[in-house]
Scaffold this active site. Structure first.
Site, PDB file in Angstrom:
ATOM      1  N   LYS A  91       0.871  -1.192   0.000  1.00  0.00           N
ATOM      2  CA  LYS A  91       0.000   0.000   0.000  1.00  0.00           C
ATOM      3  C   LYS A  91       0.892   1.220   0.000  1.00  0.00           C
ATOM      4  CE  LYS A  91      -4.457   0.936   0.342  1.00  0.00           C
ATOM      5  NZ  LYS A  91      -5.625   0.094   0.032  1.00  0.00           N
ATOM      6  N   ASP A 143      -7.148   4.201  -4.381  1.00  0.00           N
ATOM      7  CA  ASP A 143      -7.777   4.068  -3.062  1.00  0.00           C
ATOM      8  C   ASP A 143      -8.388   5.453  -2.823  1.00  0.00           C
ATOM      9  OD1 ASP A 143      -7.777   2.012  -0.647  1.00  0.00           O
ATOM     10  OD2 ASP A 143      -7.512   3.962   0.261  1.00  0.00           O
TER      11      ASP A 143
END
Ligand code: GLU
Length: 449
Positions: A128, A168
């Site tokens: 991430k 995201d």
């Protein structure tokens, strides 16, 4: 030392060496605590220090992102990529651009991603990244300059077989486009280094809808397991972004009544329920870049805006968190339970805090954790990677069919893993064990790396 004592010791050690990373601590504790019955049967994994290794990212890069705003002023943000685990495939996971992003936030998201990606059954490791860049109120040109500067550094660490970022919060099709353009320019190669691309340049059909569609497919399986169906159910959802949109779209299509959406400013209660036009309006609302939900109430008179509150106070059969981590806390869970909620689906990553999850378990309410229920997004990213690898495009029907199958399989994997450790019906325990064991076995096979 009992397995429980060993797990407690690892948790305490990880916390001590990562002081201040509170969101990461929460995600790590949530997973590790549920692994005790599995580790009880696998002392070899304790000996190989799988927990100590899996809680430490393989690599973390942090970098300066300088850019010039429209007034000619120099701005400096911090960029990150946490390459958490590559035991079962290249690092894979989104990029989050939001003011409140810290290393602890991205480590929690990267840690969750390891198990989520494993659950999809596709070959993807966990990662991430993102930045504390706040896209709210920024011009298109500012967003482009920021994305180009961010990618100028990030491109040194990623690649289609190394690390494949995606979107995201704060990173959608526009941002992926600017970053892809910059990567291609610097590296002089057209590859599937990012997912969530535009369809004209390598993106998969259904990727925008996938997280929400997948969550509703998962919900349908939960209902089916109880001999129930989605038709006519009242659903409260939060957020109004991409995930809320996809969730509302599929839920409405399948005959449910979606009565809420929300933003940082408060929530909308629409007793008539969303329809196709209202679902389409969510895209407009998001496109405005203002990050508020209240304009919905002006546009659709039957609805009302409740300032400063969360949607969890309305009466509903099903609650679906689609906004942010820890958006549903203990007091919200109590209100939902008092109002007769029957199913809770975490669609945002770590949408519920530990107290809320505990309350749902105690009240015997089926609770789907985010790493299982929202895995449809990254699963479809995996399908995008497969299409890029083949240099082909699949039809929307084909992608949707595969997404649907993947969600059914994740649902079943959660239930069977929970049953194996004597915790029948516990999706939280099932998701963690099913996600963990595949990665742990791969790590065992690959030696001490
Ligand atoms: N950000 C999404 C998630 O939390 C998608 C990641 C991806 O597609 O790589 O799973």
């Amino acid at each position: 030392m009992s397995t429980k004592e060993y797990v407690d010791k690892v948790i305490a050690e990880v916390k001590a060496k990562t002081a201040g990373e509170t969101e990461f601590h929460q995600a790590m504790e949530e997973v590790l605590n549920t692994l005790v019955p599995y580790l009880d049967k696998h002392p070899e994994m304790i000996k190989a220090k799988i927990l100590e290794r899996i809680t430490e990212p393989e690599r973390t890069v942090m970098f300066r992102v300088p850019w010039v705003d429209d007034k000619g002023e120099v701005q400096v943000n911090r960029g990150y990529r946490v390459e958490f685990n590559s035991a079962i495939g290249p690092y894979k996971g989104g990029l989050r651009f939001a003011k409140q992003v810290t290393l602890g936030t991205l480590k929690f998201l990267g840690f969750e991603q390891i198990f989520k990606n494993s659950l999809t059954s596709l070959p993807m490791g966990g990662g991430k990244g993102g930045s504390d860049f706040d896209p709210v109120g920024k011009s298109d040109a500012e967003v482009m300059r920021f994305c180009q500067s961010f990618m100028t550094e990030l491109c040194k660490y990623i690649g289609p077989n190394t690390d494949v970022p995606a979107g995201d919060l704060g990173v959608g099709g526009r941002e992926i486009g600017y970053m892809f353009g910059q990567y291609k320019r610097i590296r002089n190669e057209f590859t599937g280094v990012l997912t969530g691309k535009g369809h004209e340049w390598g993106g998969s059909l259904i990727r925008p809808e996938a997280t929400g569609y997948g969550a509703v497919y998962f919900l349908c399986e939960m209902l089916k397991a109880k001999g129930d169906s989605i038709k006519g159910k009242t659903i409260a959802i939060s957020g109004f972004g991409n995930v809320s949109w996809g969730t509302a779209k599929k839920a409405v299509e399948l005959g449910a009544k979606v009565v809420t959406i929300s933003g940082p400013d408060g929530y909308i209660y629409d007793p008539e329920g969303l329809n196709e036009e209202k679902v389409a309006y969510l895209l407009e609302l998001r496109g405005s870049g203002k990050n508020i939900a209240s304009p919905y109430a002006e546009k659709f008179p039957g609805s009302k805006f409740i300032a400063g509150k969360k949607p969890w106070e309305v009466k509903c059969d099903i609650a679906m968190t689609c906004a942010l981590q820890n958006e549903l806390k203990g007091e919200d869970a109590k209100a939902l339970i008092a109002n007769g909620v029957k199913y809770v689906v975490e669609v945002s990553n770590m949408g519920c805090n530990a107290e809320a999850i505990e309350l749902f378990h105690k009240a015997n309410i089926p609770f789907a954790p985010g790493k299982a229920a929202n895995a449809g997004g990254v699963a479809t990213s995996g399908l995008e990677m497969a299409q890029n690898g083949e240099h082909l495009y699949w039809t929307a029907e084909e992608v949707d069919r595969q997404l649907h199958n993947i969600m059914i399989n994740i649902h079943d994997a959660c239930l069977s893993a929970a049953k194996e450790v004597g915790q029948e019906g516990n999706y939280q325990v099932g998701a963690n064990i099913a996600g963990f064991r595949k990665v742990a076995k791969a790590m065992m096979d690959q030696g001490i790396v």
